[in-house]
Design an enzyme around this catalytic site. Sequence first.
Site, PDB file in Angstrom:
ATOM      1  N   ARG A  49      24.345 117.230  -2.516  1.00 47.27           N
ATOM      2  CA  ARG A  49      23.621 118.288  -1.565  1.00 47.27           C
ATOM      3  C   ARG A  49      24.386 119.836  -1.558  1.00 47.27           C
ATOM      4  O   ARG A  49      23.979 120.639  -1.407  1.00 47.27           O
ATOM      5  CB  ARG A  49      23.251 117.824  -0.169  1.00 47.27           C
ATOM      6  CG  ARG A  49      21.972 117.263  -0.416  1.00 47.27           C
ATOM      7  CD  ARG A  49      21.280 117.163   1.190  1.00 47.27           C
ATOM      8  NE  ARG A  49      20.382 116.098   1.079  1.00 47.27           N
ATOM      9  CZ  ARG A  49      20.513 115.042   1.837  1.00 47.27           C
ATOM     10  NH1 ARG A  49      21.562 114.763   2.401  1.00 47.27           N
ATOM     11  NH2 ARG A  49      19.649 113.980   1.661  1.00 47.27           N
ATOM     12  N   VAL A 136      17.108  95.541  -3.629  1.00 45.87           N
ATOM     13  CA  VAL A 136      16.684  94.429  -2.713  1.00 45.87           C
ATOM     14  C   VAL A 136      18.206  93.665  -2.295  1.00 45.87           C
ATOM     15  O   VAL A 136      18.650  93.307  -3.212  1.00 45.87           O
ATOM     16  CB  VAL A 136      15.888  93.535  -3.637  1.00 45.87           C
ATOM     17  CG1 VAL A 136      15.367  92.317  -2.541  1.00 45.87           C
ATOM     18  CG2 VAL A 136      14.806  94.193  -3.849  1.00 45.87           C
ATOM     19  N   GLY A 138      20.860  94.437  -0.851  1.00 48.31           N
ATOM     20  CA  GLY A 138      22.179  94.812  -1.112  1.00 48.31           C
ATOM     21  C   GLY A 138      23.063  94.131  -2.155  1.00 48.31           C
ATOM     22  O   GLY A 138      22.777  93.929  -3.158  1.00 48.31           O
ATOM     23  N   LYS A 209      10.855  95.882  -0.140  1.00 45.56           N
ATOM     24  CA  LYS A 209      11.801  95.015  -1.212  1.00 45.56           C
ATOM     25  C   LYS A 209      10.928  93.523  -1.470  1.00 45.56           C
ATOM     26  O   LYS A 209      11.078  92.875  -2.470  1.00 45.56           O
ATOM     27  CB  LYS A 209      13.054  94.536  -0.226  1.00 45.56           C
ATOM     28  CG  LYS A 209      13.948  95.485  -0.053  1.00 45.56           C
ATOM     29  CD  LYS A 209      14.947  95.328   1.023  1.00 45.56           C
ATOM     30  CE  LYS A 209      16.015  96.542   1.197  1.00 45.56           C
ATOM     31  NZ  LYS A 209      16.814  96.614   2.446  1.00 45.56           N
TER      32      LYS A 209
END
Length: 442
Positions: A49, A136, A138, A209
């Site tokens: 960014r 989904v 981690g 998820k």
Amino acid sequence: MTDIMQKITLGILGLGTVGGGTVNVLQRNTEKISGRTGVEIHIKSALVRSLNSERICDCSGIQMTTDHLDIVNDPEIDIIVELIGGDTLAKECLEIAIANGKHVVTANKALIAKYGNELFAKAEANNVSIAYEASVAGGISIIKALREGMSGNEIEFIAGIINGTGNFILTEMLEKGRDFSDVLAEAQALGYAEADPTFDVEGIDAAHKLAILAAIGFGMPIDFESVYTQGISGLALEDLKYAQELGYRIKHLGVAKRTENGIELRVHPTLIPEKRLIANVNGVMNAVLVRGDAVGNTLHYGAGAGAEPTASAIVSDIVDVVRRISSGNHSASAVPHLGVAAELLQTQKIVTVSEFSCGFYLRLTVNDEPGVMAQVTQIFAEKNISIEAIIQKEPTDEQKIVQIILLTEECREKLLDECIQEIQSLSAIQAPAVKIRVEHLS
Ligand code: HSE
């Protein structure tokens, strides 16, 4: 690394918590990863960014840009690693990357849940793959386990604690009596929460998820819109405690279940008997219980959020794609994105909430007067719903208001709601009933 080693080039979109963690893991374990793939993985550039922000990783040697087109249109880049989140710029980036013949690795569950069907189709048409293990749970390899490890099974149900932030909040509230918003602020500081934390506490993240897992488990197109979604923001500490007193834990559970009426897809706070392993999954940890007809119950456990646990899944996806490229098999067809070739996915009937079937916890706030308990139990008896446990708390003040907590056997939600409606009309009732679903997972 030898000079003759093949080099595969990455462009990373996003260098926040997860992007920074991914660079750290790739750099720290570079020798091991090259040993496993026979390939040198080079991070060429990263989308950020702001060029001057502080980062959690060493970015020397990585070209930084604020223009995504510099990366997705770069002909030297083989794999795009999308870690910006959201479903606008991320979607555009994936579409351009796929059209340019690049493979994609993404942790973006919102994007996959909402646009996975069309993105996978585009990837397949362009002979590239989208790897999305990190989307989904981690660091748990649940997508691979379900799609590949359990491919010989008919999946009966999937039940998962799949939002680390929510589980962290519920654990801290129950164990330390902490305030909801205080724990949420800590989850944000630790990098667990979504950019918009209402996604965590209102169940949207878990619904994303669950939609992905259900599609893989039941061989159907991803159907996020059909997931019944209830968050944890309305949960009261006293219900966490009463559930514990009854031998249960309240977890924010995603449930995808095959029933005779269709597929139940639901995310909501759930009482689970404390003797189940999954009831004891605490803090930011996630766990997914999958039952297959051949294997029986399997429980997949690990950190569900955070920089390096998520990076672990991203890097394993990078390794998969690198192996595919280096073996000359660019195609996604060997392992279809959802485990079934797109044209063979079958749309399933999704059960509506009134037809859900499970046990229920009810907390009633009533005047302490003779006959109330009898009236309440009579209402359940008339609907043929058996009460499995009931406790009444002594009045705590002059007002003689008491709490009645009861657990029902499994029944249709519609019947239970009819009972609640009748109970609410009793003159002794002082507040709306609290209803929480119960799953025995046995
Ligand atoms: N906000 C998510 C969670 C991050 O707390 O589980 C991992 O998907």
